[in-house]
Design a protein around this motif. Sequence first.
Motif, PDB file in Angstrom:
ATOM      1  N   SER A  47       0.827  -1.206   0.000  1.00  0.00           N
ATOM      2  CA  SER A  47       0.000   0.000   0.000  1.00  0.00           C
ATOM      3  C   SER A  47       0.869   1.266   0.000  1.00  0.00           C
ATOM      4  O   SER A  47       0.604   2.206  -0.748  1.00  0.00           O
ATOM      5  CB  SER A  47      -0.928  -0.003   1.218  1.00  0.00           C
ATOM      6  OG  SER A  47      -1.725   1.149   1.227  1.00  0.00           O
ATOM      7  N   VAL A  48       1.897   1.267   0.811  1.00  0.00           N
ATOM      8  CA  VAL A  48       2.807   2.421   0.864  1.00  0.00           C
ATOM      9  C   VAL A  48       3.522   2.583  -0.478  1.00  0.00           C
ATOM     10  O   VAL A  48       3.687   3.698  -0.974  1.00  0.00           O
ATOM     11  CB  VAL A  48       3.816   2.262   2.018  1.00  0.00           C
ATOM     12  CG1 VAL A  48       4.860   3.352   2.006  1.00  0.00           C
ATOM     13  CG2 VAL A  48       3.091   2.239   3.350  1.00  0.00           C
ATOM     14  N   ALA A  49       3.925   1.466  -1.071  1.00  0.00           N
ATOM     15  CA  ALA A  49       4.589   1.518  -2.382  1.00  0.00           C
ATOM     16  C   ALA A  49       3.652   2.082  -3.443  1.00  0.00           C
ATOM     17  O   ALA A  49       4.077   2.870  -4.294  1.00  0.00           O
ATOM     18  CB  ALA A  49       5.064   0.124  -2.786  1.00  0.00           C
ATOM     19  N   ALA A  50       2.390   1.696  -3.393  1.00  0.00           N
ATOM     20  CA  ALA A  50       1.425   2.201  -4.371  1.00  0.00           C
ATOM     21  C   ALA A  50       1.248   3.710  -4.236  1.00  0.00           C
ATOM     22  O   ALA A  50       1.174   4.427  -5.241  1.00  0.00           O
ATOM     23  CB  ALA A  50       0.085   1.485  -4.215  1.00  0.00           C
ATOM     24  N   VAL A  51       1.216   4.210  -3.015  1.00  0.00           N
ATOM     25  CA  VAL A  51       1.096   5.659  -2.792  1.00  0.00           C
ATOM     26  C   VAL A  51       2.360   6.371  -3.289  1.00  0.00           C
ATOM     27  O   VAL A  51       2.286   7.404  -3.960  1.00  0.00           O
ATOM     28  CB  VAL A  51       0.830   5.966  -1.299  1.00  0.00           C
ATOM     29  CG1 VAL A  51       0.931   7.454  -1.020  1.00  0.00           C
ATOM     30  CG2 VAL A  51      -0.534   5.431  -0.886  1.00  0.00           C
ATOM     31  N   ALA A  52       3.521   5.816  -2.969  1.00  0.00           N
ATOM     32  CA  ALA A  52       4.778   6.439  -3.385  1.00  0.00           C
ATOM     33  C   ALA A  52       4.918   6.449  -4.909  1.00  0.00           C
ATOM     34  O   ALA A  52       5.326   7.460  -5.500  1.00  0.00           O
ATOM     35  CB  ALA A  52       5.956   5.704  -2.750  1.00  0.00           C
TER      36      ALA A  52
END
Length: 149
Positions: A91-96
């Motif tokens: 999820s964090v990777a998708a936001v970044a």
Amino acid sequence: MSDTTAPVTAVSPAAPATGTPRARRARISLTALQIVLGLFYAIASALPKLIAHPSAVESFDKLGWGHTGMYIIGALELAGGIALLVPLLDSVAAVALSALMVGAFIVNVTVIHGPYVATPLILILPLALIAWARRSHTTDLLRLVRRRS
């Protein structure tokens, strides 16, 4: 309570049953999407930048960012692509990666004016879906980080 009434159980409409075939298909589809996007960012997008492919060098020279900017963007895309495949980081990777795509869109519109201006915006859509659907992983990650500090 009379014999003709049954107790009411609260079911959250936002949390579908995890055992249903539909939920299982959705999880499998989302995982497949993450794998495809992870491979796309790691191989198709980051690799040309990290090996200094002539097309990538030309693009970054046109921007005035040179090899350093090309390697930084390539490393960020590679890290994001790999992190999309790690359940706790997806999820964090998708936001970044979405933030990186916003920057790519702005650069495409203002400097490059190429034929692929909309590509970063198109990539934001599945990334936003992953970030939203896997948001519980961000909560788990925050809980883990807080516990370690």
